[in-house]
Every structure is written in structure tokens, then in C-alpha cells.
Design a protein around this motif. Structure first.
Motif, PDB file in Angstrom:
ATOM      1  N   SER A  29       0.843  -1.198   0.000  1.00 18.48           N
ATOM      2  CA  SER A  29       0.000   0.000   0.000  1.00 18.48           C
ATOM      3  C   SER A  29       0.877   1.247   0.000  1.00 18.48           C
ATOM      4  CB  SER A  29      -0.911   0.014   1.234  1.00 18.48           C
ATOM      5  OG  SER A  29      -1.758  -1.118   1.243  1.00 18.48           O
ATOM      6  N   ILE A  30       0.691   2.091  -1.010  1.00 19.07           N
ATOM      7  CA  ILE A  30       1.438   3.347  -1.127  1.00 19.07           C
ATOM      8  C   ILE A  30       0.599   4.438  -0.478  1.00 19.07           C
ATOM      9  CG2 ILE A  30       2.489   4.988  -2.732  1.00 19.07           C
ATOM     10  CD1 ILE A  30       2.536   2.615  -4.778  1.00 19.07           C
ATOM     11  N   ASN A  31       1.113   5.021   0.605  1.00 18.80           N
ATOM     12  CA  ASN A  31       0.318   5.951   1.400  1.00 18.80           C
ATOM     13  C   ASN A  31       0.734   7.408   1.245  1.00 18.80           C
ATOM     14  OD1 ASN A  31      -1.628   4.245   2.811  1.00 18.80           O
ATOM     15  ND2 ASN A  31       0.181   3.292   3.710  1.00 18.80           N
ATOM     16  N   LYS A  32       1.540   7.691   0.229  1.00 18.94           N
ATOM     17  CA  LYS A  32       1.888   9.077  -0.080  1.00 18.94           C
ATOM     18  C   LYS A  32       1.751   9.288  -1.577  1.00 18.94           C
ATOM     19  CE  LYS A  32       5.064   9.967   3.765  1.00 18.94           C
ATOM     20  NZ  LYS A  32       6.438  10.392   4.147  1.00 18.94           N
ATOM     21  N   ASN A  33       1.413  10.510  -1.936  1.00 19.74           N
ATOM     22  CA  ASN A  33       1.232  10.826  -3.349  1.00 19.74           C
ATOM     23  C   ASN A  33       2.555  10.693  -4.098  1.00 19.74           C
ATOM     24  OD1 ASN A  33       0.048  11.700  -5.707  1.00 19.74           O
ATOM     25  ND2 ASN A  33      -1.065  13.359  -4.705  1.00 19.74           N
ATOM     26  N   VAL A  34       2.490  10.243  -5.331  1.00 21.96           N
ATOM     27  CA  VAL A  34       3.695  10.065  -6.134  1.00 21.96           C
ATOM     28  C   VAL A  34       3.369  10.434  -7.574  1.00 21.96           C
ATOM     29  CG1 VAL A  34       3.174   7.624  -6.523  1.00 21.96           C
ATOM     30  CG2 VAL A  34       5.514   8.435  -6.776  1.00 21.96           C
TER      31      VAL A  34
ATOM     32  N   MET B 138       5.024   9.534 -10.483  1.00 25.00           N
ATOM     33  CA  MET B 138       5.154   8.447 -11.465  1.00 25.00           C
ATOM     34  C   MET B 138       4.740   7.142 -10.786  1.00 25.00           C
ATOM     35  SD  MET B 138       8.675   9.671 -13.341  1.00 25.00           S
ATOM     36  CE  MET B 138       8.392   8.658 -14.791  1.00 25.00           C
ATOM     37  N   LEU B 139       3.440   7.003 -10.569  1.00 21.53           N
ATOM     38  CA  LEU B 139       2.908   5.882  -9.803  1.00 21.53           C
ATOM     39  C   LEU B 139       3.207   4.545 -10.470  1.00 21.53           C
ATOM     40  CD1 LEU B 139       1.263   4.878  -7.403  1.00 21.53           C
ATOM     41  CD2 LEU B 139      -0.814   5.252  -8.756  1.00 21.53           C
ATOM     42  N   GLY B 140       3.036   4.467 -11.780  1.00 15.70           N
ATOM     43  CA  GLY B 140       3.258   3.208 -12.480  1.00 15.70           C
ATOM     44  C   GLY B 140       4.682   2.707 -12.319  1.00 15.70           C
ATOM     45  N   ARG B 141       5.640   3.613 -12.456  1.00 18.67           N
ATOM     46  CA  ARG B 141       7.047   3.219 -12.319  1.00 18.67           C
ATOM     47  C   ARG B 141       7.348   2.753 -10.898  1.00 18.67           C
ATOM     48  NH1 ARG B 141      11.668   7.266 -14.371  1.00 18.67           N
ATOM     49  NH2 ARG B 141      10.608   6.749 -16.324  1.00 18.67           N
ATOM     50  N   LEU B 142       6.778   3.462  -9.901  1.00 23.68           N
ATOM     51  CA  LEU B 142       6.997   3.069  -8.511  1.00 23.68           C
ATOM     52  C   LEU B 142       6.413   1.684  -8.243  1.00 23.68           C
ATOM     53  CD1 LEU B 142       7.907   3.623  -5.615  1.00 23.68           C
ATOM     54  CD2 LEU B 142       5.717   4.781  -5.230  1.00 23.68           C
TER      55      LEU B 142
ATOM     56  N   VAL C 234       2.588 -10.304  -6.200  1.00 22.28           N
ATOM     57  CA  VAL C 234       2.611  -8.986  -5.559  1.00 22.28           C
ATOM     58  C   VAL C 234       1.538  -8.104  -6.180  1.00 22.28           C
ATOM     59  CG1 VAL C 234       3.956  -6.907  -5.082  1.00 22.28           C
ATOM     60  CG2 VAL C 234       5.080  -9.145  -5.081  1.00 22.28           C
ATOM     61  N   GLU C 235       0.732  -7.508  -5.325  1.00 23.00           N
ATOM     62  CA  GLU C 235      -0.251  -6.512  -5.755  1.00 23.00           C
ATOM     63  C   GLU C 235       0.111  -5.180  -5.107  1.00 23.00           C
ATOM     64  OE1 GLU C 235      -4.973  -5.310  -5.157  1.00 23.00           O
ATOM     65  OE2 GLU C 235      -4.173  -7.156  -4.276  1.00 23.00           O
ATOM     66  N   THR C 236       0.111  -4.105  -5.879  1.00 24.48           N
ATOM     67  CA  THR C 236       0.348  -2.772  -5.323  1.00 24.48           C
ATOM     68  C   THR C 236      -0.918  -1.947  -5.467  1.00 24.48           C
ATOM     69  OG1 THR C 236       1.212  -1.987  -7.444  1.00 24.48           O
ATOM     70  CG2 THR C 236       2.819  -2.791  -5.839  1.00 24.48           C
ATOM     71  N   LYS C 237      -1.185  -1.138  -4.456  1.00 27.50           N
ATOM     72  CA  LYS C 237      -2.381  -0.301  -4.480  1.00 27.50           C
ATOM     73  C   LYS C 237      -2.093   1.000  -3.746  1.00 27.50           C
ATOM     74  CE  LYS C 237      -4.444  -2.157  -0.240  1.00 27.50           C
ATOM     75  NZ  LYS C 237      -5.633  -2.804   0.375  1.00 27.50           N
ATOM     76  N   VAL C 238      -2.944   1.995  -3.947  1.00 32.39           N
ATOM     77  CA  VAL C 238      -2.814   3.244  -3.200  1.00 32.39           C
ATOM     78  C   VAL C 238      -3.566   3.081  -1.886  1.00 32.39           C
ATOM     79  CG1 VAL C 238      -2.530   4.652  -5.253  1.00 32.39           C
ATOM     80  CG2 VAL C 238      -4.816   4.286  -4.337  1.00 32.39           C
TER      81      VAL C 238
ATOM     82  N   ASP D 135       1.279  15.189   1.347  1.00 30.21           N
ATOM     83  CA  ASP D 135       2.636  14.669   1.489  1.00 30.21           C
ATOM     84  C   ASP D 135       3.042  13.893   0.238  1.00 30.21           C
ATOM     85  OD1 ASP D 135       4.982  14.362   2.756  1.00 30.21           O
ATOM     86  OD2 ASP D 135       4.300  12.903   4.241  1.00 30.21           O
ATOM     87  N   ILE D 136       4.286  14.069  -0.201  1.00 23.57           N
ATOM     88  CA  ILE D 136       4.780  13.445  -1.426  1.00 23.57           C
ATOM     89  C   ILE D 136       5.689  12.274  -1.088  1.00 23.57           C
ATOM     90  CG2 ILE D 136       6.125  13.806  -3.537  1.00 23.57           C
ATOM     91  CD1 ILE D 136       3.461  15.226  -3.556  1.00 23.57           C
ATOM     92  N   TYR D 137       5.505  11.151  -1.802  1.00 20.53           N
ATOM     93  CA  TYR D 137       6.342   9.974  -1.605  1.00 20.53           C
ATOM     94  C   TYR D 137       7.763  10.286  -2.055  1.00 20.53           C
ATOM     95  CZ  TYR D 137       7.857   5.112  -1.690  1.00 20.53           C
ATOM     96  OH  TYR D 137       8.520   3.936  -1.447  1.00 20.53           O
TER      97      TYR D 137
END
Length: 405
Positions: free
Chosen positions: A230-235, A237-241, A258-262, A270-272
Motif C-alpha cells: 500500500s502506497i500511502n503518499k502521493n507520487v 510516477m505511480l506506475g514506475r513506482l 505482488v499486488e500494489t495499491k494506493v 505529502d509526497i512519496y
């Protein structure tokens, strides 16, 4: 036998209660000191660095170094390894790291009113004023840790525990007996599902430790070899991350998918930011020219180098004691304690800190004196930012090479 975790407010007779339970059940005790030692061995750092994760105060450099996040990840891994065995009693702050999905773990909290706690503190010979200060500091640490460990701002929230014991109303022996009886309940029996949950906790902890070691701080969950990040900060280039996180996670043995989600906090301001541990992240800038030093800090940040700023020698010495910078960029001519005296004291008390002198007023005699005192480099203002960056990187490389030796 189930796992027992005991979290306690300060001065609530926790050691005595834990002793009662261990004596009765013969379980293995894992307290915060022991767990920090285990985590330190896994991480290859000192136990003191791991222990700092339990304190409310976070270093000013942490947003660049992620030292607290790394310490928490290694604590989770050490705890997850220990929880693969039954008959374990986890005592202290680390008890809050045990996930609720492991259903054979009994969660206990020891609390008491202020009068009782002050009385217990007085037994150690401290004044009431000092006892109150200690209670306040301990409660601040507990609240900060509860939010880090399990997302609760109130460490005494009953939702965190199966049993809450008011020690101002329960004798120590009775409290111990209640815990022993509660641990024997059928609902806390070890099952195939609860063992699988403990194995999931271990895999998630392994993935988190690898990710945080690569500079990534994300939420990690595991279930039967499947990892959810879970990505908890704005980014930007989300796809690349997502691709990078998945690649790193899949390198961990036991990970099947592996599954990635916001996460829920993704859309906050806040920025990742991935931490690059190869670059200087604990740089202290010391200069009384405020506009100059603040601009310098911003220019270093643009090059992914983390810094903090102070404007006089006395503040620099205080920050060294509190936050342990690794590199210092130091002006010579300042009011109060001048740069040469700061350099002398730093090299006497913290010789591992590399000091780069950056001055517009120094003489050749000053340069010679600074180098004799142990300065890493002596630069003149105005300095080319690329030259300063390369000097910083060289100082940082020297520090990390010394640690490997």
C-alpha cells in the motif's frame, strides 16, 4: 501454549507481573531490550539505534534517512521470527507489533491511576516533580509508539487488548493469575490458521525489511505467499513506482505474487520520496548568515542530500548531542562559540563526524589549524555547489567505509 503480549504504562508493576506469568508457565520472555538486540543483529547496526524507535522524539534527519522506519521494520522481523514458536511472552513496546491476525496471541495491558504510578516511582527515590516528568515523558513515548506500531493514537484504547488490568486495584499475584487463566482459553489455542497467520507475518516482515533497505516505506501485508503493498503518499510516477516495488518484493523467497495499491493517505499533500542511502542524509549546516545557509540547504535538498540548519556554535553542539549528524558544514566566524572551537569540541567528543569548513573570512593559518584539528576539507566562500556536493559525497563515503571495517 499461546503467545502472550503485555504492554504496560510506566510504573505499573509490569516486571513483577511478567515474572509471575513466566514462573507459572515457564514461557520464554522476550522484552524490548532482547528484541532490540535481535533486531540489531539482523540489521547490522547498534541496538541503541534500534531502541530509539520507541521514543516520541524523532531525529530532524529522519525524513532523509528513514532510520526510524528501518528500525521498526527490523523489530517486526525479529518479532516475527520469534513468534514462529509457541510459549512466548512479549513484554514492552514491541508487544504492539504483534498482528491481531495471529489469533493464538493474548494481548494484555497494564494500567493504573496517577496516584499509584507516582507511588511506584517514589520507590526508586525520585521526587514527585521528577516522577511526574517521567510519567509524562513515558506516556508521550507510548502514544507515539502506538501510532507507529498499530495506527492507534491512544495506547490505552481497549480495542487493542483482550485483557486490561488496573494495577491500582489488582494485587500483582492476582494479575498474574488472570493472565495465566486467560492464556489457557480455548479461543487462544494454536490452530493451523493461526500458525499460517504467524507465517504470513514473517513473510510480510521480510518483504518490509528488504523494501525499507532500498529506501521505500510502504504498507506490507501477506497472505499465503501473496503480498499486498500500500502506497500511502502521493507520487508523480505511480506506475514506475509500482513496478519497482513489485520487482523488489518478488526477490524475497516465499513471495508468489505482488499486488500494489494506493492506501487511504495517498491523496494527502505529502509526497512519496524514496530514500537514497548512498547520499549524505545527515548533514548539519552551521552558519550565522541565515539567508545563505537556508539557500544552501535547499540546493542540497535538490540534490537529494538531507540537511538541518543552525545559526551558531552553541546550537550546533546541542544538535550533535541530540540528533547525531554524520557530516557538518561549518563556518568559522560566528558570534559566541566560533567555528574553530566547535571543530575542536566535535573532534574530541564525536570524532566520527566529518567536518567541512566553509568560510569567507579564513586565513592560511586558520586552514592549517582546522586541518590539524581533523577537518575533512577546508573550502572558501563562494563555493561551487558541485564541488561542495562532491566533497560531501566523499566525506559520506569515508564514514560508511569506516563502518564496514
Amino acid at each position: 501454549m499461546s503467545v502472550i503480549s503485555i504492554f504496560s504504562a510506566a510504573y505499573c508493576s509490569a516486571d513483577q507481573v511478567v515474572g509471575e506469568v513466566v514462573d507459572h508457565l515457564g514461557c520464554r520472555l522476550l522484552d524490548d531490550d532482547s528484541l532490540c538486540q535481535d533486531a540489531a543483529r539482523l540489521a547490522g547496526v547498534s541496538a541503541d539505534k534500534i531502541q530509539r524507535a520507541f521514543h516520541a522524539k524523532t531525529s530532524v534527519f529522519n525524513k532523509f534517512t528513514h532510520e526510524k522506519e528501518r528500525a521498526v521494520a527490523w523489530l517486526k522481523l525479529a518479532l516475527a521470527q520469534a513468534m514462529q514458536d509457541d510459549g512466548l511472552l512479549i513484554s514492552g513496546f514491541a508487544s504492539l507489533l504483534a498482528p491481531r491476525t495471529v489469533t493464538h496471541a493474548l494481548r494484555v495491558c497494564l494500567v493504573a491511576d496517577t496516584e499509584y504510578r507516582l507511588g511506584e516511582a517514589a520507590k526508586s527515590g525520585v521526587s514527585e516533580k521528577e516522577a511526574l516528568r517521567r510519567l509524562r515523558e513515558a506516556d508521550e513515548d507510548a502514544a507515539a509508539w502506538a501510532e507507529v506500531a498499530c495506527g492507534f493514537k491512544d495506547p490505552w484504547d481497549s480495542a487493542l487488548y483482550d485483557v486490561v488490568l488496573p494495577m491500582d486495584k489488582k494485587p500483582i499475584a492476582e494479575a498474574g493469575s488472570i493472565i495465566v487463566r486467560s492464556a489457557a482459553r480455548e479461543a487462544l489455542a494454536v490452530t493451523e490458521a493461526s500458525r499460517a497467520a504467524a507465517a504470513d507475518f514473517l513473510l510480510a516482515a521480510r518483504v518490509e525489511a528488504v523494501l525499507v533497505g532500498e529506501g521505500h516505506t510502504v504498507g506490507v501485508e501477506a497472505r499465503n505467499g501473496n503480498i499486498t503493498l500500500s502506497i500511502n503518499k502521493n507520487v508523480l510516477m505511480l506506475g514506475r513506482l509500482k513496478e519497482e516495488l513489485a520487482r523488489i518484493a518478488k526477490s524475497v523467497p516465499g513471495v508468489e505474487d505482488v499486488e500494489t495499491k494506493v492506501g487511504k493517505d495517498f491523496y494527502q499533500a505529502d509526497i512519496y520520496r524514496r530514500a537514497d542511502f548512498t547520499l549524505p542524509g545527515k548533514v548539519l549546516l552551521v552558519d550565522d548568515e541565515r539567508e545563505f545557509v537556508e539557500t544552501l540547504s535547499e540546493r542540497l535538498l535538490m540534490r537529494d542530500m538531507g540537511s538541518a540548519v543552525v545559526y551558531d556554535g552553541e546550537s550546533a553542539l546541542e544538535m550533535i548531542e541530540a540528533d547525531e549528524p554524520e557530516v557538518m558544514i561549518l563556518d568559522l566566524k560566528m558570534p559566541g562559540i566560533d567555528g574553530i572551537e566547535v571543530l575542536r569540541r566535535v573532534k574530541q567528543t564525536n570524532p566520527a563526524i566529518e567536518v567541512i569548513i566553509l568560510t569567507g573570512h579564513g586565513s592560511e593559518a586558520d586552514r592549517e589549524q582546522c586541518m590539524e584539528l581533523g577537518a575533512f576539507a577546508y573550502l572558501q566562500k563562494p563555493v561551487d555547489i558541485d564541488k561542495l556536493s562532491e566533497t560531501l559525497k566523499a566525506a559520506n563515503e569515508k564514514i560508511h567505509a569506516a563502518r564496514k571495517d
